[in-house]
Design an enzyme around this catalytic site. Structure first.
Site, PDB file in Angstrom:
ATOM      1  N   SER A   9       0.830  -1.205   0.000  1.00 55.98           N
ATOM      2  CA  SER A   9       0.000   0.000   0.000  1.00 55.98           C
ATOM      3  C   SER A   9       0.862   1.252   0.000  1.00 55.98           C
ATOM      4  O   SER A   9       0.576   2.229  -0.706  1.00 55.98           O
ATOM      5  CB  SER A   9      -0.930  -0.009   1.219  1.00 55.98           C
ATOM      6  OG  SER A   9      -1.794   1.102   1.193  1.00 55.98           O
ATOM      7  N   TRP A  50       2.468   1.703  -3.416  1.00 56.91           N
ATOM      8  CA  TRP A  50       1.423   2.132  -4.352  1.00 56.91           C
ATOM      9  C   TRP A  50       1.176   3.628  -4.243  1.00 56.91           C
ATOM     10  O   TRP A  50       0.973   4.316  -5.251  1.00 56.91           O
ATOM     11  CB  TRP A  50       0.152   1.344  -4.062  1.00 56.91           C
ATOM     12  CG  TRP A  50      -1.041   1.715  -4.889  1.00 56.91           C
ATOM     13  CD1 TRP A  50      -1.210   1.502  -6.226  1.00 56.91           C
ATOM     14  CD2 TRP A  50      -2.244   2.356  -4.436  1.00 56.91           C
ATOM     15  NE1 TRP A  50      -2.449   1.971  -6.633  1.00 56.91           N
ATOM     16  CE2 TRP A  50      -3.099   2.499  -5.559  1.00 56.91           C
ATOM     17  CE3 TRP A  50      -2.677   2.808  -3.195  1.00 56.91           C
ATOM     18  CZ2 TRP A  50      -4.360   3.090  -5.461  1.00 56.91           C
ATOM     19  CZ3 TRP A  50      -3.931   3.384  -3.092  1.00 56.91           C
ATOM     20  CH2 TRP A  50      -4.756   3.524  -4.231  1.00 56.91           C
ATOM     21  N   HIS A  51       1.224   4.152  -3.030  1.00 59.32           N
ATOM     22  CA  HIS A  51       1.018   5.585  -2.842  1.00 59.32           C
ATOM     23  C   HIS A  51       2.207   6.411  -3.336  1.00 59.32           C
ATOM     24  O   HIS A  51       2.019   7.535  -3.809  1.00 59.32           O
ATOM     25  CB  HIS A  51       0.776   5.901  -1.360  1.00 59.32           C
ATOM     26  CG  HIS A  51      -0.616   5.621  -0.896  1.00 59.32           C
ATOM     27  ND1 HIS A  51      -1.026   4.384  -0.456  1.00 59.32           N
ATOM     28  CD2 HIS A  51      -1.713   6.421  -0.812  1.00 59.32           C
ATOM     29  CE1 HIS A  51      -2.304   4.435  -0.112  1.00 59.32           C
ATOM     30  NE2 HIS A  51      -2.752   5.653  -0.326  1.00 59.32           N
ATOM     31  N   GLY A  52       3.402   5.872  -3.249  1.00 60.56           N
ATOM     32  CA  GLY A  52       4.585   6.612  -3.697  1.00 60.56           C
ATOM     33  C   GLY A  52       5.769   6.328  -2.796  1.00 60.56           C
ATOM     34  O   GLY A  52       5.608   5.955  -1.625  1.00 60.56           O
TER      35      GLY A  52
END
Length: 462
Positions: A352, A355-357
């Site tokens: 997660s 995925w966000h950065g």
């Protein structure tokens, strides 16, 4: 010039205003999907064209090119390497997303009030991965599959127009929600729960209105609170002059304020999906039966703000992404016959975060989230082990878990907001790392003070 004056009036950049206008336009665009004449192919075409057009107006031609690359790689892997298409899609789509995050430094842009296409690419990434994995699952024996796999697996390769329509459906890729391609195909073809029945076709207008009103309230509260709790506050000299309690209060209010922006975005997304008819998720068992519209529900505002434990948060915050992470990461890391543990939780939170950065603040926040949930589980186990005649002790532990969740959540989310490693550690250090020390202490105590297993339904859910 009009765009500049409008943007200035509401305190955002022209790029953000353009995005917001396109984003809100997904509501009428989705409404007209209901009226498209012709069969499923025409509906797929409408979904794909409107999605691509809204992306172009909002982000420019490069956005559709960015979306096209992971979509194409994933589709080719399904067409030619079905046995490995899930792995290929996961690695290529996530890899490309990470590359875009690094190149555009999107987190910094969002932090400064800017916008780019990487947020939409995040949604596209989850869609293409789930589609490929479900097509891969179509090769497996049904007896070896979990219920979610049986429900979502694809036995037949979607056509290209079905696939593109799914990925870009009426602008749903702007901010989600993420949904399964099998549900999208049933809706477009008017199959499954969307088949005409004696119960009739439920009207989406009242639940759509509720979602729009919720969005308006959330944005109004955010615009009111945000000037009082800017992110720059943590680096201001006056913040360091305040006492521990006030600094902790400011952290709480900063996290509380930031969440209303996300509530607004997800409420608009929900309204868009509901009014298209896709948000319909079946009928209740009541008499008379009532339509349910929770397919597009991405957040339960009261559920987040009054969560009884940290374990409840993934069920009420960014709900569809949390569901995706459970189905395509968490569950698939659990070996057959074994129970999930802290490793599966930490690995899921790491995916997660990536995925966000690739910002330190994201990484720290999601590691914190894993610790927060594990600490909450320890409190819950103690709570469940309390005998019935000691109701006061049980209520005290329930209240403790509630307060613990509020404290650690709002402490942890500072990293998600400021992103920078130095600023994150400085903010945490200003309250003596209380939101890290408490969860770690609870985890350690949970391994020392082990209550007898409770056989309640609630325990199983935890």
């Amino acid at each position: 010039m009009e765009m500049e004056s409008m943007a200035s009036a509401i305190g955002v950049s022209v790029a953000v205003l353009r995005f917001l206008l396109c984003f809100i336009s997904t509501i009428p665009v989705s409404f007209f999907h209901r009226l498209v004449p012709g069969g499923p192919t025409v509906r797929h075409l409408y979904a794909a064209v409107t999605g691509a057009l809204l992306s172009y107006i909002s982000f420019g031609v490069s956005s559709n090119l960015h979306f096209f690359i992971p979509m194409l790689i994933s589709y080719l892997s399904m067409a030619f390497v079905r046995k490995w298409c899930g792995v290929i899609s996961f690695l290529s789509a996530m890899g490309y997303l990470i590359g875009c995050h690094v190149y555009y430094m999107s987190g910094d842009a969002w932090k400064e009030g800017g916008i780019d296409a990487t947020g939409s690419l995040m949604v596209i990434t989850l869609k293409v991965i789930s589609c490929a994995i479900n097509y891969n699952d179509g090769l497996l024996k049904e007896a070896d599959l979990r219920e979610s796999q049986k429900k979502n697996r694809l036995l037949k390769l979607p056509s290209l127009i079905e696939y593109v329509g799914y990925c870009l459906c009426c602008g749903s890729h702007f901010a989600g929600p993420v949904f399964e391609i099998k549900d999208y195909l049933d809706w477009t073809e008017r199959k499954g729960i969307w088949t005409k029945s004696e119960k009739g076709t439920p009207s989406p207008f009242l639940p759509t209105l509720k979602a729009i009103l919720q969005a308006g309230f959330c944005m109004g509260l955010y615009l009111y609170l945000s000037p009082f709790y800017p992110l720059s506050r943590f680096s201001e000299p006056i913040y360091q002059e305040w006492g521990f309690v006030k600094r902790l209060t400011v952290q709480y209010m900063s996290g509380f304020t930031a969440r209303w922006k996300y509530y607004f975005i997800w409420s608009i997304s929900e309204a868009s999906i509901i009014i298209s008819g896709f948000g319909f998720s079946g009928w209740t068992d009541s008499s008379p039966p009532k339509a349910r519209w929770d397919r597009a529900k991405n957040v339960d505002v009261l559920g987040v703000e009054f969560a009884k434990s940290s374990v409840e948060l993934p069920l009420v915050w960014n709900i569809q992404v949390s569901t995706w992470l459970r189905h395509y990461v968490y569950d698939r890391l659990v070996q057959k016959g074994k129970k999930p543990g802290f490793f599966q939780l930490l690995a899921t939170q790491t995916v997660s975060a990536v995925w966000h950065g690739l910002y330190p603040g994201y990484m720290i926040f999601f590691v914190q989230s894993a610790l927060m949930i594990a600490g909450s589980r320890a409190i819950y186990r103690w709570q469940q082990a309390v005998p019935p005649h000691m109701a006061i002790v049980k209520k005290f532990l329930m209240l403790t878990n509630f307060a613990y969740t509020l404290l650690v959540l709002n402490y942890s989310c500072i990293g998600f907001m400021v992103l920078n490693l130095q600023e994150t550690l400085a903010a945490y250090g200003s309250v003596y790392y209380i939101g890290t020390i408490i969860p770690v202490t609870l985890i350690l105590l949970g391994n020392i003070i082990k209550p007898k297993p409770a056989r309640s339904k609630a325990r199983k859910e935890q």
